[in-house]
Motif scaffolding. Structure first.
Motif, PDB file in Angstrom:
ATOM      1  N   ALA A  58       0.835  -1.210   0.000  1.00 41.90           N
ATOM      2  CA  ALA A  58       0.000   0.000   0.000  1.00 41.90           C
ATOM      3  C   ALA A  58       0.865   1.253   0.000  1.00 41.90           C
ATOM      4  N   LEU A  59       1.977   1.212   0.717  1.00 42.59           N
ATOM      5  CA  LEU A  59       2.879   2.356   0.781  1.00 42.59           C
ATOM      6  C   LEU A  59       3.553   2.603  -0.564  1.00 42.59           C
ATOM      7  N   GLU A  60       3.932   1.547  -1.232  1.00 41.37           N
ATOM      8  CA  GLU A  60       4.567   1.678  -2.551  1.00 41.37           C
ATOM      9  C   GLU A  60       3.603   2.272  -3.566  1.00 41.37           C
ATOM     10  N   ARG A  61       2.331   1.864  -3.524  1.00 44.88           N
ATOM     11  CA  ARG A  61       1.327   2.425  -4.441  1.00 44.88           C
ATOM     12  C   ARG A  61       1.190   3.926  -4.222  1.00 44.88           C
ATOM     13  N   HIS A  62       1.271   4.335  -2.968  1.00 44.54           N
ATOM     14  CA  HIS A  62       1.136   5.764  -2.660  1.00 44.54           C
ATOM     15  C   HIS A  62       2.379   6.549  -3.089  1.00 44.54           C
ATOM     16  N   MET A  63       3.560   5.942  -2.992  1.00 45.17           N
ATOM     17  CA  MET A  63       4.804   6.669  -3.211  1.00 45.17           C
ATOM     18  C   MET A  63       5.292   6.648  -4.661  1.00 45.17           C
ATOM     19  N   HIS A  64       4.650   5.886  -5.546  1.00 48.09           N
ATOM     20  CA  HIS A  64       5.260   5.633  -6.850  1.00 48.09           C
ATOM     21  C   HIS A  64       5.436   6.903  -7.691  1.00 48.09           C
ATOM     22  N   ARG A  65       4.661   7.957  -7.417  1.00 51.89           N
ATOM     23  CA  ARG A  65       4.805   9.206  -8.169  1.00 51.89           C
ATOM     24  C   ARG A  65       5.582  10.282  -7.403  1.00 51.89           C
ATOM     25  N   LEU A  66       6.055   9.947  -6.236  1.00 53.32           N
ATOM     26  CA  LEU A  66       6.756  10.937  -5.411  1.00 53.32           C
ATOM     27  C   LEU A  66       8.258  10.878  -5.650  1.00 53.32           C
ATOM     28  N   ASP A  67       8.908  12.024  -5.477  1.00 55.33           N
ATOM     29  CA  ASP A  67      10.361  12.067  -5.571  1.00 55.33           C
ATOM     30  C   ASP A  67      10.983  11.320  -4.400  1.00 55.33           C
TER      31      ASP A  67
END
Length: 328
Positions: A205-214
């Motif tokens: 779930a954390l990876e899905r949230h972070m995939h567009r973040l720097d």
């Protein structure tokens, strides 16, 4: 005597003639503490310390005077925690006076303080936690999921950076923390800087949230149009996100009745994490390191939830030859 004064072997007895307010001002201006701590301390001193001690000469304050002051605060209805904070600040002021040879000895010693009632930790059941998650939008659902499974403090959650998540080892590192003064590069205490394991579904779930973040971005930030990407504010997040979700969350009790989820603050996610782990047999020592508690006494609040907490007592009753009975 003049020779001893010159060598620093004696203190000037006139130094203690300074007024408490004057010495407080010197002590206050020399302090090195966090801004939010200063705000709380200033309020305590304004309300409980200076009104009583301001015009006293430092050398005139005795241990019994300090004890009488504590009694006065109790009679005025001040809470035990407020009294303890006011006393600790006064004690620090007195210790500084001793260190600077203003006083020979501190009057703050062997003082009886009102006992602070230790409240049991507030935690959610699994069904209650799931209901809370379901009431949140996706981004906050991920943040709360992380809170329930890691026990991070709110400032640690809202200060987490993407590069602190080790996807290969399924770990995150608590280093930065979000405060009212912005991001700090060190957490609450030395034990708070720690490595925390992530269950696979939480990491996913954390990876899905972070995939567009720097890589160096803060993981959870504001979403409001025109203000997106800013650090979260604890008060605003509670008011706009947490409490509306709590107010809309329901669960079914053991009798099948629909009930509102308890009105607990975000910090209850941390208590929930610890409570679930202890109930599943994880040692208090492991929980202490997971949560970054400085003192083991803090972790002992969860001891009553251990599966074998009363095993010895119940076993002793079971070994009695004949139990007491009450006629039906």
């Amino acid at each position: 005597m003049e020779t001893q004064f010159a060598r620093g072997g004696m203190r000037d007895p006139r130094a203690g003639e300074v007024r408490f307010r004057e010495w407080h001002d010197r002590w206050w201006n020399a302090r090195v503490v966090e801004p939010h701590t200063l705000r709380g301390d200033a309020s305590s001193i304004k309300n409980h310390v200076l009104p009583y001690w301001a015009d006293w000469e430092m050398r005139a304050i005795t241990r019994m005077d300090v004890q009488s002051w504590i009694r006065t605060l109790v009679e005025k209805g001040a809470g035990a925690a407020a009294i303890k904070r006011a006393y600790n600040l006064t004690s620090s002021i007195m210790r500084a006076a001793v260190d600077d040879d203003v006083l020979a000895v501190s009057p703050c010693r062997s003082i009886d303080l009102p006992q602070i009632a230790v409240k049991p930790p507030q935690w959610f059941t699994f069904d209650q936690a799931q209901s809370i998650l379901d009431e949140h939008p996706n981004v906050w659902r991920t943040m709360c999921l992380l809170g329930f499974y890691t026990g991070l403090r709110w400032g640690e959650l809202s200060g987490l950076h993407c590069h602190r998540v080790d996807r290969r080892r399924s770990r995150l590192f608590v280093v930065e923390v979000n405060t009212k003064s912005g991001i700090k590069e060190y957490p609450k205490s030395s034990k708070s800087r720690r490595e925390v394991p992530l269950p696979p579904h939480v990491l996913e779930a954390l990876e899905r949230h972070m995939h567009r973040l720097d890589r160096d971005a803060v993981v959870f930030t504001t979403l409001t149009k025109g203000r997106a990407g800013r650090l979260l504010d604890d008060g605003n997040w509670r008011r706009q996100t947490w409490w509306p979700a709590i107010d809309g969350a329901y669960y079914f009790d053991d009798d099948g009745e629909r009930q509102l989820v308890p009105h607990y603050p975000p910090h209850a996610m941390r208590h929930t994490c610890a409570s679930w782990l202890v109930q599943k047999g994880v040692s208090l020592y492991e929980v202490q390191h997971l949560l970054g508690h400085e003192s083991f006494q803090t972790t002992q609040r969860y001891a009553h939830l251990q599966p074998d907490a009363h095993k010895a007592v119940l076993g002793a009753w079971g070994r009695m030859e004949a139990p007491l009975t009450v006629a039906a």
